[in-house]
Motif scaffolding. Structure first.
Motif, PDB file in Angstrom:
ATOM      1  N   SER A   1       2.756  84.619  22.689  1.00 15.43           N
ATOM      2  CA  SER A   1       4.204  85.248  24.150  1.00 15.43           C
ATOM      3  C   SER A   1       4.605  86.118  23.796  1.00 15.43           C
ATOM      4  O   SER A   1       4.944  86.844  23.105  1.00 15.43           O
TER       5      SER A   1
ATOM      6  N   TYR B   1       8.481  89.028  25.380  1.00 19.17           N
ATOM      7  CA  TYR B   1       9.325  89.222  25.767  1.00 19.17           C
ATOM      8  C   TYR B   1       9.804  90.104  26.228  1.00 19.17           C
ATOM      9  O   TYR B   1       9.082  91.121  26.053  1.00 19.17           O
TER      10      TYR B   1
ATOM     11  N   ALA C   1      12.381  92.172  29.378  1.00 19.98           N
ATOM     12  CA  ALA C   1      13.114  93.298  30.229  1.00 19.98           C
ATOM     13  C   ALA C   1      12.954  93.704  31.000  1.00 19.98           C
ATOM     14  O   ALA C   1      12.352  94.715  31.460  1.00 19.98           O
TER      15      ALA C   1
ATOM     16  N   ILE D   1      16.126  88.927  31.034  1.00 24.40           N
ATOM     17  CA  ILE D   1      15.195  88.490  30.200  1.00 24.40           C
ATOM     18  C   ILE D   1      14.625  87.689  30.450  1.00 24.40           C
ATOM     19  O   ILE D   1      15.220  86.479  30.168  1.00 24.40           O
ATOM     20  N   GLN D   2      12.672  88.640  29.952  1.00 24.90           N
ATOM     21  CA  GLN D   2      12.079  86.431  30.578  1.00 24.90           C
ATOM     22  C   GLN D   2      10.981  86.101  29.165  1.00 24.90           C
ATOM     23  O   GLN D   2      10.697  86.929  28.936  1.00 24.90           O
ATOM     24  N   HIS D   3      10.751  84.754  29.290  1.00 21.07           N
ATOM     25  CA  HIS D   3       9.895  84.917  28.296  1.00 21.07           C
ATOM     26  C   HIS D   3       8.700  84.531  28.728  1.00 21.07           C
ATOM     27  O   HIS D   3       8.979  84.243  30.126  1.00 21.07           O
ATOM     28  N   ARG D   4       7.687  85.045  28.339  1.00 20.57           N
ATOM     29  CA  ARG D   4       6.588  84.794  28.903  1.00 20.57           C
ATOM     30  C   ARG D   4       5.202  83.984  27.738  1.00 20.57           C
ATOM     31  O   ARG D   4       5.598  84.720  26.287  1.00 20.57           O
TER      32      ARG D   4
ATOM     33  N   SER E   1      12.321  88.250  37.625  1.00 16.90           N
ATOM     34  CA  SER E   1      11.313  89.216  37.099  1.00 16.90           C
ATOM     35  C   SER E   1      10.918  90.550  38.291  1.00 16.90           C
ATOM     36  O   SER E   1      10.958  91.147  38.232  1.00 16.90           O
TER      37      SER E   1
ATOM     38  N   MET F   1       9.515  95.419  26.322  1.00 16.02           N
ATOM     39  CA  MET F   1       9.191  94.291  25.883  1.00 16.02           C
ATOM     40  C   MET F   1       9.288  94.179  24.451  1.00 16.02           C
ATOM     41  O   MET F   1       8.693  95.038  23.996  1.00 16.02           O
TER      42      MET F   1
END
Length: 202
Positions: free
Chosen positions: A54, A56, A58, A68-71, A99, A111
């Protein structure tokens, strides 16, 4: 400034604060190095990124808000394609497309790649490009054949600068798989001892 991460992050207002807070001297040495650094990923960074499941990311909205997104995905779903290019498949999620929308007006991303057990963090600035489903050749480099998730598109990120962070204040955390790897030998040993006790003559 040859340190590419610092060149982006240390704006005039940041430098002013570093001077006021007494940290500017050390960061000035960091910036003014004889050779350009921290733009091309080495085997060390590539290996670290490949071991992550995983990260993060932005982006910035049209109205100037950070997002900010978690992938997440299987280990190594973020691919290091060369020393300045990262890529990952965009698996279908909640379909808000925040995003994606942000990147349509501003391609800059920030990131974070986290290794919580070892309290290690890699920060990276880059510029992202969306890979449409029609570009099958590029998507083929990013897909994970054994991961059952629908790929909607891909992303390629050109690295502009990166930096490693200190471990201070990173709380160690472990994934379920990591906990299982740590406890499996212990559970096996406990089972052996219990069996020995059962079969031990009275």
């Amino acid at each position: 400034m040859p340190h590419h991460f610092a060149d982006i992050a240390f704006t005039p207002s940041v430098i002013k604060l570093q001077e006021l807070q007494g940290s500017r001297t050390s960061y000035a040495r960091m910036q003014h190095q004889p050779d350009a650094v921290n733009q091309h990923l080495t085997e060390h960074e590539a290996g670290f990124i490949a071991a992550r499941d995983s990260f993060y990311m932005a982006t910035v909205t049209e109205t100037g808000w950070p997002y900010i997104q978690h992938r997440g995905g299987p280990l190594g779903f973020m691919r290091v394609l060369d020393s300045r290019t990262l890529g990952f498949a965009d698996f279908r999620g909640n379909r808000q497309y925040i995003s994606l929308g942000n990147l349509s007006t501003d391609d800059r991303v920030s990131m974070f790649f986290m290794d919580y057990p070892n309290r290690t963090r890699l920060k990276l600035f880059g510029r992202a490009r969306v890979i449409d489903p029609e570009d099958q050749a590029t998507l083929a480099q990013l897909e994970m054949p054994d991961y059952r998730a629908r790929i909607e598109r891909g992303f390629l990120i050109t690295v502009e600068g990166f930096d490693w962070n200190c471990p201070q204040h990173i709380t160690p955390r472990h994934s379920a798989a990591e906990v299982q790897a740590l406890t499996t030998p212990l559970l096996a040993r406990i089972a052996d001892l219990e069996e020995a006790l059962i079969t031990r003559p009275a």
